[in-house]
Scaffold this motif. Sequence first.
Motif, PDB file in Angstrom:
ATOM      1  N   ASN A   1       0.962  -1.531   0.354  1.00 27.98           N
ATOM      2  CA  ASN A   1      -0.210  -0.156  -0.352  1.00 27.98           C
ATOM      3  C   ASN A   1       1.204   1.097  -0.046  1.00 27.98           C
ATOM      4  O   ASN A   1       1.392   1.352   0.735  1.00 27.98           O
ATOM      5  CB  ASN A   1      -0.954   0.271   1.222  1.00 27.98           C
ATOM      6  CG  ASN A   1      -0.403  -0.049   2.173  1.00 27.98           C
ATOM      7  OD1 ASN A   1       0.946  -1.043   3.345  1.00 27.98           O
ATOM      8  ND2 ASN A   1      -0.470   1.002   3.675  1.00 27.98           N
ATOM      9  N   PHE A   2       0.436   2.051  -0.609  1.00 24.35           N
ATOM     10  CA  PHE A   2       1.593   3.179  -0.993  1.00 24.35           C
ATOM     11  C   PHE A   2       2.443   3.537  -1.349  1.00 24.35           C
ATOM     12  O   PHE A   2       3.447   4.332  -1.698  1.00 24.35           O
ATOM     13  CB  PHE A   2       1.189   4.120   0.681  1.00 24.35           C
ATOM     14  CG  PHE A   2      -0.336   4.685   0.599  1.00 24.35           C
ATOM     15  CD1 PHE A   2      -0.563   5.916   0.207  1.00 24.35           C
ATOM     16  CD2 PHE A   2      -0.762   4.518   1.511  1.00 24.35           C
ATOM     17  CE1 PHE A   2      -1.951   6.365   1.304  1.00 24.35           C
ATOM     18  CE2 PHE A   2      -1.990   5.117   2.295  1.00 24.35           C
ATOM     19  CZ  PHE A   2      -2.006   5.584   1.994  1.00 24.35           C
TER      20      PHE A   2
ATOM     21  N   GLU B   1      -3.785  -1.473  -1.837  1.00 25.85           N
ATOM     22  CA  GLU B   1      -4.427   0.322  -1.561  1.00 25.85           C
ATOM     23  C   GLU B   1      -2.878   1.078  -1.849  1.00 25.85           C
ATOM     24  O   GLU B   1      -2.067   1.261  -1.762  1.00 25.85           O
ATOM     25  CB  GLU B   1      -4.974  -0.177  -0.332  1.00 25.85           C
ATOM     26  CG  GLU B   1      -5.750   1.271  -0.666  1.00 25.85           C
ATOM     27  CD  GLU B   1      -5.932   1.387   0.408  1.00 25.85           C
ATOM     28  OE1 GLU B   1      -7.510   1.612   1.289  1.00 25.85           O
ATOM     29  OE2 GLU B   1      -7.024   0.053   1.560  1.00 25.85           O
ATOM     30  N   CYS B   2      -3.414   2.697  -2.788  1.00 23.43           N
ATOM     31  CA  CYS B   2      -3.206   3.395  -2.954  1.00 23.43           C
ATOM     32  C   CYS B   2      -1.930   3.285  -3.713  1.00 23.43           C
ATOM     33  O   CYS B   2      -0.874   4.492  -3.401  1.00 23.43           O
ATOM     34  CB  CYS B   2      -3.373   4.167  -1.627  1.00 23.43           C
ATOM     35  SG  CYS B   2      -4.999   4.679  -0.858  1.00 23.43           S
TER      36      CYS B   2
ATOM     37  N   ASN C   1       1.212   3.953  -6.771  1.00 24.64           N
ATOM     38  CA  ASN C   1       1.406   4.264  -7.646  1.00 24.64           C
ATOM     39  C   ASN C   1       1.636   3.538  -9.123  1.00 24.64           C
ATOM     40  O   ASN C   1       3.264   2.827  -9.063  1.00 24.64           O
ATOM     41  CB  ASN C   1       2.132   5.587  -7.610  1.00 24.64           C
ATOM     42  CG  ASN C   1       1.994   6.306  -8.585  1.00 24.64           C
ATOM     43  OD1 ASN C   1       1.797   6.139  -9.979  1.00 24.64           O
ATOM     44  ND2 ASN C   1       3.857   6.905  -8.558  1.00 24.64           N
TER      45      ASN C   1
ATOM     46  N   LYS D   1      -7.529  -1.430  -4.622  1.00 27.39           N
ATOM     47  CA  LYS D   1      -8.991   0.118  -3.953  1.00 27.39           C
ATOM     48  C   LYS D   1      -7.606   1.773  -3.625  1.00 27.39           C
ATOM     49  O   LYS D   1      -6.944   1.033  -3.075  1.00 27.39           O
ATOM     50  CB  LYS D   1      -9.172  -0.318  -2.443  1.00 27.39           C
ATOM     51  CG  LYS D   1     -10.038   1.167  -1.802  1.00 27.39           C
ATOM     52  CD  LYS D   1     -10.450   0.640  -0.683  1.00 27.39           C
ATOM     53  CE  LYS D   1     -11.493   2.051   0.015  1.00 27.39           C
ATOM     54  NZ  LYS D   1     -12.167   1.869   1.116  1.00 27.39           N
ATOM     55  N   LYS D   2      -8.275   2.484  -4.614  1.00 26.28           N
ATOM     56  CA  LYS D   2      -7.504   3.891  -4.589  1.00 26.28           C
ATOM     57  C   LYS D   2      -6.450   3.908  -5.257  1.00 26.28           C
ATOM     58  O   LYS D   2      -5.671   5.412  -5.457  1.00 26.28           O
ATOM     59  CB  LYS D   2      -7.223   4.537  -3.573  1.00 26.28           C
ATOM     60  CG  LYS D   2      -9.489   4.505  -2.677  1.00 26.28           C
ATOM     61  CD  LYS D   2      -9.050   5.391  -1.332  1.00 26.28           C
ATOM     62  CE  LYS D   2     -10.231   6.075  -0.884  1.00 26.28           C
ATOM     63  NZ  LYS D   2     -10.168   6.894   0.476  1.00 26.28           N
ATOM     64  N   ALA D   3      -5.571   2.297  -6.174  1.00 22.20           N
ATOM     65  CA  ALA D   3      -4.929   2.220  -6.887  1.00 22.20           C
ATOM     66  C   ALA D   3      -4.446   3.058  -7.689  1.00 22.20           C
ATOM     67  O   ALA D   3      -6.100   4.087  -8.677  1.00 22.20           O
ATOM     68  CB  ALA D   3      -3.923   1.436  -6.657  1.00 22.20           C
ATOM     69  N   ASP D   4      -3.385   4.247  -7.898  1.00 19.77           N
ATOM     70  CA  ASP D   4      -3.610   4.817  -9.336  1.00 19.77           C
ATOM     71  C   ASP D   4      -2.810   4.411 -10.760  1.00 19.77           C
ATOM     72  O   ASP D   4      -1.752   3.646 -10.760  1.00 19.77           O
ATOM     73  CB  ASP D   4      -2.412   5.883  -9.427  1.00 19.77           C
ATOM     74  CG  ASP D   4      -2.256   7.017 -10.185  1.00 19.77           C
ATOM     75  OD1 ASP D   4      -3.004   6.785 -11.565  1.00 19.77           O
ATOM     76  OD2 ASP D   4      -2.076   7.655 -10.205  1.00 19.77           O
TER      77      ASP D   4
ATOM     78  N   THR E   1      -5.416  -0.129   5.914  1.00 20.96           N
ATOM     79  CA  THR E   1      -4.378   0.860   5.491  1.00 20.96           C
ATOM     80  C   THR E   1      -4.675   1.980   7.097  1.00 20.96           C
ATOM     81  O   THR E   1      -5.688   2.103   6.954  1.00 20.96           O
ATOM     82  CB  THR E   1      -4.157   1.179   4.129  1.00 20.96           C
ATOM     83  OG1 THR E   1      -5.043   2.455   4.220  1.00 20.96           O
ATOM     84  CG2 THR E   1      -4.278  -0.057   3.583  1.00 20.96           C
TER      85      THR E   1
ATOM     86  N   GLU F   1      -5.130   5.075   6.106  1.00 15.17           N
ATOM     87  CA  GLU F   1      -6.833   5.003   4.833  1.00 15.17           C
ATOM     88  C   GLU F   1      -7.868   5.628   5.925  1.00 15.17           C
ATOM     89  O   GLU F   1      -8.683   5.681   5.988  1.00 15.17           O
ATOM     90  CB  GLU F   1      -6.703   5.490   2.937  1.00 15.17           C
ATOM     91  CG  GLU F   1      -5.836   5.839   2.757  1.00 15.17           C
ATOM     92  CD  GLU F   1      -5.693   7.666   2.548  1.00 15.17           C
ATOM     93  OE1 GLU F   1      -7.212   7.899   2.311  1.00 15.17           O
ATOM     94  OE2 GLU F   1      -4.952   8.145   3.095  1.00 15.17           O
TER      95      GLU F   1
ATOM     96  N   LYS G   1      -2.276  12.268   5.121  1.00 17.15           N
ATOM     97  CA  LYS G   1      -2.499  13.355   4.675  1.00 17.15           C
ATOM     98  C   LYS G   1      -3.481  13.946   5.466  1.00 17.15           C
ATOM     99  O   LYS G   1      -4.293  14.050   5.696  1.00 17.15           O
ATOM    100  CB  LYS G   1      -2.712  12.695   3.140  1.00 17.15           C
ATOM    101  CG  LYS G   1      -2.321  12.000   2.534  1.00 17.15           C
ATOM    102  CD  LYS G   1      -3.581  11.287   0.901  1.00 17.15           C
ATOM    103  CE  LYS G   1      -3.284  10.151  -0.128  1.00 17.15           C
ATOM    104  NZ  LYS G   1      -3.980   9.673  -0.902  1.00 17.15           N
TER     105      LYS G   1
END
Length: 378
Positions: free
Chosen positions: A138-139, A158-159, A161, A178-181, A320, A322, A349
């Motif tokens: 994640n991240f 998750e999240c 890049n 989830k929320k992955a770029d 996570t 988040e 964040k």
Amino acid sequence: MDAKELLEKRSKGESNFQNVQLVNVNLEGTDLAGIQLSGANLAGIKLSRTRLYRADLRYTNLTSVYLEQAYISQADLTAANLTGSILNRADFTSANLTGANLTNCSLNRADFKNANLSRANLRGGKFEGCNFISSNLNFADLNDVNLSSVNFINANLECANLENANLNKAILKNANLKKADLRGANLINANLEGANLTQADLTNANIYGVNLQNVNLTDTIMPNGECYKPEDSTPDLSDPIDALSDTEKTMTRKIIKTENAPKPVGPYNQAVMVNNMIFLSGQIALEPHLNEILYPDNVAKQTERVMSNLEAVLTEAGATWENVVKTTIFLKDMNDFTQVNEVYAKYFKPETAPARATVEVSRLPKDVLVEIECIAVL
């Protein structure tokens, strides 16, 4: 210190070599299991086929190191710098690489099963035949890297890049994206069966031939830029009992346990999940494998360890940072607040940071300087 001196001290039972300078030496094939090298400078060192099982390599400088076929299972490489290193066929199973820098590394056929690579930088790496089964990414930063045919079964991305990443034929079965770029990513013939793509961004991604069986695409931004909306499944509110969800009808309770965080030393658990809420016990700066406080006088490094322990529990619960909605920080000395806050801020964040309380207390377990607990919601 040279290799001969280190090995002589090891033969006499010494294991603590924190902050040692050991540059460009050859330790290939040696047994360094359990060694403590946190903060050490090991740039250019040769460690191929070396056994580093459960080694403490936190904040260690491992730039341009040779770690081919090394056994690094369950080692702690939190924030380690491995830039430009050769890690082909290395075994990192269940290792902690939180925040590690692996830019431009050669990772061909390396095994990261169950490893924690949260917030790791993996740009420019070579990943042919890599295994990331059940790993936590994640991240993680995998921007513009070639991940063709890489195995990510059950991985947590998750999240992450993954912008412009090449995921051609990648195996992402049951992966959490989830929320992955994934903007501009190449997903041709990738296997995404059972994956979670909730709120992921697939703008301009190539999904030709992708296996999307049982994929969760709720609020996913599709390649054409439009947001995917599932068919309306609004319950019939005419009967208030039938309108209740299953979690509202019955409370479910689950105990969360992981070997990547300190074991409880009393009648409590690392975390308890109640329906979609996760209540995490307070964590202190115990190293989970050595069961020791390694930095008794350094509040910043203690905070890093605390956050790493909490992250391990969150990951085990499928969450996570988040998902965290409330934290409580206990400080031995409120004068340490600034240092603690600087480390803490790396994990959230500002616009979505959780609610928080910070209190000074007279004493904490094992006389540590900081303890943190939190609540998360899935």
